[in-house]
Design an enzyme around this catalytic site. Structure first.
Site, short mmCIF file in Angstrom:
data_model
loop_
_atom_site.label_atom_id
_atom_site.label_comp_id
_atom_site.label_asym_id
_atom_site.label_seq_id
_atom_site.Cartn_x
_atom_site.Cartn_y
_atom_site.Cartn_z
N GLY A 1 35.92 42.04 48.43
CA GLY A 1 36.77 43.14 48.85
C GLY A 1 38.22 42.87 48.52
CB CYS A 2 41.03 45.15 47.80
SG CYS A 2 40.84 46.36 49.13
#
Length: 322
Positions: free
Chosen positions: A131-132
């Site tokens: 995930g970012c």
């Protein structure tokens, strides 16, 4: 030449992925799937690609034409898709959703953070792209975990651009609400925390501490800027040396000796990290572009590793000068 299939082709991440792949020296797009846009030109949706491609969306999935599939679905859809479709046995898959990021029985996806899993990614058939927020925060904390100094709860604050919420408009993403505004969401309960803790446990060997994460919505389009506070008596000189050593062979993650800012990474696949010491508090700052190092840039980096290419192929992107 690596043949690419893209599923979920109409979103922000797919648009960025197409942009990168069109300029990748060893990749060719075989098909871009989108049921709702089938027959339309890619540029009807991803308008920044005018003059770059004449490709059109398709509602077909000719798996036999591709060597690797990029799943650009929303969270929760990848697992369902793979259960319902007969994807060829040897097909490599890179999933950008959160469906396979956490280790579990029967999950053969390798967690795709190259800075700690490069060798496993090179042997993998399936990769779960991080995930970012998780990418930015982990890259700030992993060298500290390697030093075994994450013994107390870690305070994390991070702000993200509006593209992190995806292309579909919502009440907290449209311009009139987001502009000149800030807000928090999912405090202490963000879905990326478990994968952050999973990686810290992998590197440190144990983790009794908690990650106390407060995410912020920012009034800008792209980027993530994070601060992480770790309590430790370790000298700053030792910490800086450990950070530089940890990322010595990482082509996109760099320790910087002075304070960093978001514009240094926007439109690049870089992560920049900086440390300062205040008494027993270690302040770590880290920043990335959420759509690139936080999503498709890292996914393409993983593809390069999986196929034995130069890890940086197609990813030497330049930040804005201003």
């Amino acid at each position: 030449m690596i043949k690419i299939g893209i599923l979920g082709g109409a979103g922000y991440t797919a648009g960025e992925l197409i942009r990168l792949l069109l300029n990748h020296p060893e990749a060719e797009i075989a098909f871009i799937h989108s049921e709702s846009n089938a027959g339309n030109r890619i540029t009807d949706v991803h308008e920044g690609l005018y003059g770059e491609t004449d490709l059109v969306f398709t509602d077909e999935m000719p798996f036999g034409q591709a060597d690797v599939l990029f799943l650009c679905f929303g969270h929760g859809k990848s697992e369902t898709f793979l259960a319902q479709h007969d994807v060829p046995e040897g097909m490599r898959i890179i999933d950008l959703a959160q469906d396979f990021r956490l280790a579990a029985p029967g999950n053969d996806f390798v967690y795709g953070l190259p800075e700690i899993n490069r060798d496993r990614i090179a042997q993998a058939k399936h990769v779960a792209n991080p995930g970012c927020f998780a990418t930015c925060i982990q890259l700030g904390l992993l060298p500290a975990a390697k030093m075994d100094i994450i013994q107390n709860d870690v305070s994390v604050n991070a702000i993200t651009g509006s593209t992190g919420a995806g292309q579909k408009p919502t009440g907290t993403t449209h311009f009139s609400w987001r502009n000149n505004n800030m807000s928090i969401y999912k405090p202490f309960s963000h879905q990326h925390v478990p994968e952050i803790e999973q990686s810290l446990r992998q590197v440190q060997g144990h983790l009794e501490a908690h990650i106390d994460f407060i995410p912020y919505r920012g009034d800008f389009a792209r980027g993530i800027f994070a601060t992480e506070v770790v309590r430790t008596d370790a000298p700053i000189a030792d910490i800086v040396a450990a950070y530089k050593a940890f990322y010595a062979d990482a082509p996109f993650t760099h320790y910087v000796d002075k304070a960093i800012d978001l514009k240094q990474v926007v439109n690049t696949n870089k992560c920049l990290v900086h440390c300062e010491k205040y008494g027993d508090k270690l302040l770590i700052t880290s920043c990335i572009d959420n759509l690139l190092k936080g999503a498709v840039g890292q996914a393409l980096q993983n593809m390069n590793i999986m196929f034995g290419l130069d890890e940086t192929a197609g990813l030497r992107l330049k930040p804005s000068a201003f």
